[in-house]
Enzyme design. Sequence first.
Site, PDB file in Angstrom:
ATOM      1  CD  GLU A 171      -1.952   0.666  -4.850  1.00 33.98           C
ATOM      2  OE1 GLU A 171      -2.275   0.765  -6.046  1.00 33.98           O
ATOM      3  OE2 GLU A 171      -0.771   0.585  -4.476  1.00 33.98           O
ATOM      4  CG  HIS A 413      11.847   4.005  -7.902  1.00 36.23           C
ATOM      5  ND1 HIS A 413      11.484   3.491  -9.120  1.00 36.23           N
ATOM      6  CD2 HIS A 413      10.829   3.701  -7.049  1.00 36.23           C
ATOM      7  CE1 HIS A 413      10.294   2.912  -9.008  1.00 36.23           C
ATOM      8  NE2 HIS A 413       9.878   3.031  -7.764  1.00 36.23           N
ATOM      9  CD  GLU A 484       3.188  -0.663  -5.264  1.00 37.10           C
ATOM     10  OE1 GLU A 484       2.614   0.410  -5.528  1.00 37.10           O
ATOM     11  OE2 GLU A 484       4.412  -0.806  -5.363  1.00 37.10           O
ATOM     12  CD  GLU A 508       0.043   4.845  -7.421  1.00 39.27           C
ATOM     13  OE1 GLU A 508       1.207   5.099  -7.737  1.00 39.27           O
ATOM     14  OE2 GLU A 508      -0.311   3.720  -7.027  1.00 39.27           O
TER      15      GLU A 508
HETATM   16  C1  NOJ Z   1       3.569   1.877  -7.987  1.00 42.04           C
HETATM   17  C2  NOJ Z   1       3.947   2.974  -7.056  1.00 42.04           C
HETATM   18  O1  NOJ Z   1       2.933   3.239  -6.125  1.00 42.04           O
HETATM   19  C3  NOJ Z   1       4.256   4.179  -7.878  1.00 42.04           C
HETATM   20  O2  NOJ Z   1       4.491   5.299  -7.056  1.00 42.04           O
HETATM   21  C4  NOJ Z   1       5.450   3.872  -8.749  1.00 42.04           C
HETATM   22  O3  NOJ Z   1       5.715   4.983  -9.558  1.00 42.04           O
HETATM   23  C5  NOJ Z   1       5.158   2.664  -9.627  1.00 42.04           C
HETATM   24  N1  NOJ Z   1       4.705   1.582  -8.858  1.00 42.04           N
HETATM   25  C6  NOJ Z   1       6.378   2.219 -10.422  1.00 42.04           C
HETATM   26  O4  NOJ Z   1       7.312   1.644  -9.573  1.00 42.04           O
HETATM   27 CA    CA Z   2       0.904   1.865  -5.681  1.00 44.86          CA
END
Ligand code: NOJ
Ligand code: CA
Length: 714
Positions: A171, A413, A484, A508
């Site tokens: 990232e 999720h 990840e 993000e």
């Molecule tokens: C990292 C992820 O990339 C993100 O999209 C997610 O909201 C958070 N982890 C929490 O799981």
């Molecule tokens: Ca991430």
Amino acid sequence: MKKLVLLLSLCLIAGGLSAQELKSPNGKLELNFSVNHDGTPVYTLKYKEKTVIRPSKLGLESFGDKPSFYDKFSVANVDHSTFDETWEPVWGETKTIRNHYNEMAVTLKQKETERMMILKFRLFDDGLGFRYEFPLQSKLTYFAVKEELTQFAMTGDHTAYWIPGDYDTQEYDYTISKLSEIRALQESARTDNLSQTGFSDTGLQTSLQLKTADGIYINLHEAALINYACMHLNLDDKNFIFQSWLTPDANGTKGHLQAPCHTPWRTIIVSDDARDILASNITLNLNDPCKIEDTSWIKPMKYVGVWWEMITGKSDWSYTNELPSVKLGITDYSKVKPHGRHGATTANVKKYIDFAALHGIDGVLVEGWNIGWEDWFGHSKDFVFDFLTPYPDFDIAEIHRYAKSKGVKMVMHHETSASVRNYERYMDAAYQLMNKYEYPAVKSGYVGDIIPRGENHYSQWINNHYQYAIEKAAQYKIMVNAHEAVRPTGICRTWPNLIGNESARGTEYQAFGGSKPNHVTLLPFTRLIGGPMDYTPGIFEMDIAKANPNNTSHCNSTLANQLALYVTMSSPLQMAADFPENYNRFLDAFQFIKDVALDWDESNYLEAEPGEYITVARKAKGTDNWFVGNTCGEKGFTSKISFDFLDADKQYIATIYADAKDAHYKTNPQAYTIRKVVVTNKSKLTQFSAPGGGYAISIYPVTNKAQIKGLKKL
Ligand code: NOJ
Ligand code: CA
């Protein structure tokens, strides 16, 4: 149609075999192979008669064994063959993909050990793939890998578009520099605490894009990373030689192999036209054909979600401030005091469902629906989620009923907190819960140190877990979007239920301080070489403080650039990441997100230069509709395109969503214009894109003359 033609199979005595040549089907690429005086395999690669890879050694070092799979080899056999097939991906950038290469399989023998290794080379018109194979043999069963010693020797101090080597994250923003500058840049990044963990100062990640001084683009990556550690590259910056550097497991071992077995493919895509790098299908072609028989349930989808509000800090994943709870065995939250900032409430989710239903968006993702977030965030490094128990204010049955009544699918999720064995224990039950409530897709996540042994995120052990999760999901007809996890290597050809991955710096980060404006002109040359990314575009409000006054981040992109991402960053899974209320402020621009397709019959890369600009036109699957996207970096761009990809006998209406003249990603990101014009395949467009900007065009055939009344021709 599959057509395999065996050209010739040579069985010659070892002495006469040391130098071998292989040409690509169009003859532009030429591979030379030999075994040097130490018995080490060496290859070179030429493009249009110019050397692009200087003599580079090949081999693997195993623990304990002498010699390793590196020297004392002689050539025992060489097989040449040609392969040419055209196959149809379940989803993707084109309806069909041609897989055409010349292959050379060199069998090497070590006299002393009586062991055998095959080097398999596949030379396509757009690049090279090669791998190590260890056939079944009496003198080799299993071995532990100390290091892979594959070299990629560059011909000079090329420009590299790179992120630092790191076993745990991709990232990063990209840096553009000469190879000779990487060491100093990484050293200074390290003093800022920005750099990688456990890596040398010249370690880089793949897919690595390079450009030579005379304009040749070279891309280094890997394909079909299965049961093996992810490859990084370590640069010898005196000689400009990259060498493979595998991700170790928790004990430092880089892998365990048992014959018969093989490594992933190492790939080198080459062209003097940057657009060819983006259009290359080498990575997919080097993966096995689809292993899922019935793929009818794999459906590209757009989604909105209870997500950006947590990412910006407007609301929380957690439900309460009372800690700890689950960790002490409290799973009944009905008596726990809520903190009032929980995002995944039934009422809030219904708001997103309503918005999705109104605008024809397929799905709604909800994060923070299951108990445990406060424990994980609060203290426990070793905390594990249960994937089954909703918070009391998230009524899973009611949400299912409500979404279904409106024709909307829910997206599950699973934040695993990187506790993979725990996730595997729950996996069947978790996938069954998804089946029960008809969730077609899961976004999984692996934040934190890998539990239980403190593995790295990209070692063989954990890569096997990611693969297990994909294959098990397929049994439950579930699509996977893993965040990840290890970066993709074309596995979606074999397992097309892998509809997305993050594995790079996604949107993000625009709420975590911002990304470089040219980031999205680099991702297609790097991260996307292995497969689609869940980039989560569609941010219309760039001032993040509007969501959360304590968050001073700025999204470094214009609104028109955000629209273009749906075309330039092709993916069968696309989020519209912003809040419904922000889309409601700009419904005319949101129309493009509603219209844009997710799956394509054709993709034509029109303009491309890494770090500067990308323009692509794509034809939506099974239709005559086209979508064009352009994104550019800090300098802005004047795009000049021809619509000659359109049918000659049709007129079309093009709706052009572009940056206004005074738009700028920093100071004026929401300044856009929308105009409708008539286009034919003779039309040409010169279009301004602002710094950090871009444009998006939807193109529909005219079906009725009344539609074009009053519209100008382009
Ligand atoms: C990292 C992820 O990339 C993100 O999209 C997610 O909201 C958070 N982890 C929490 O799981
Ligand atoms: Ca991430």
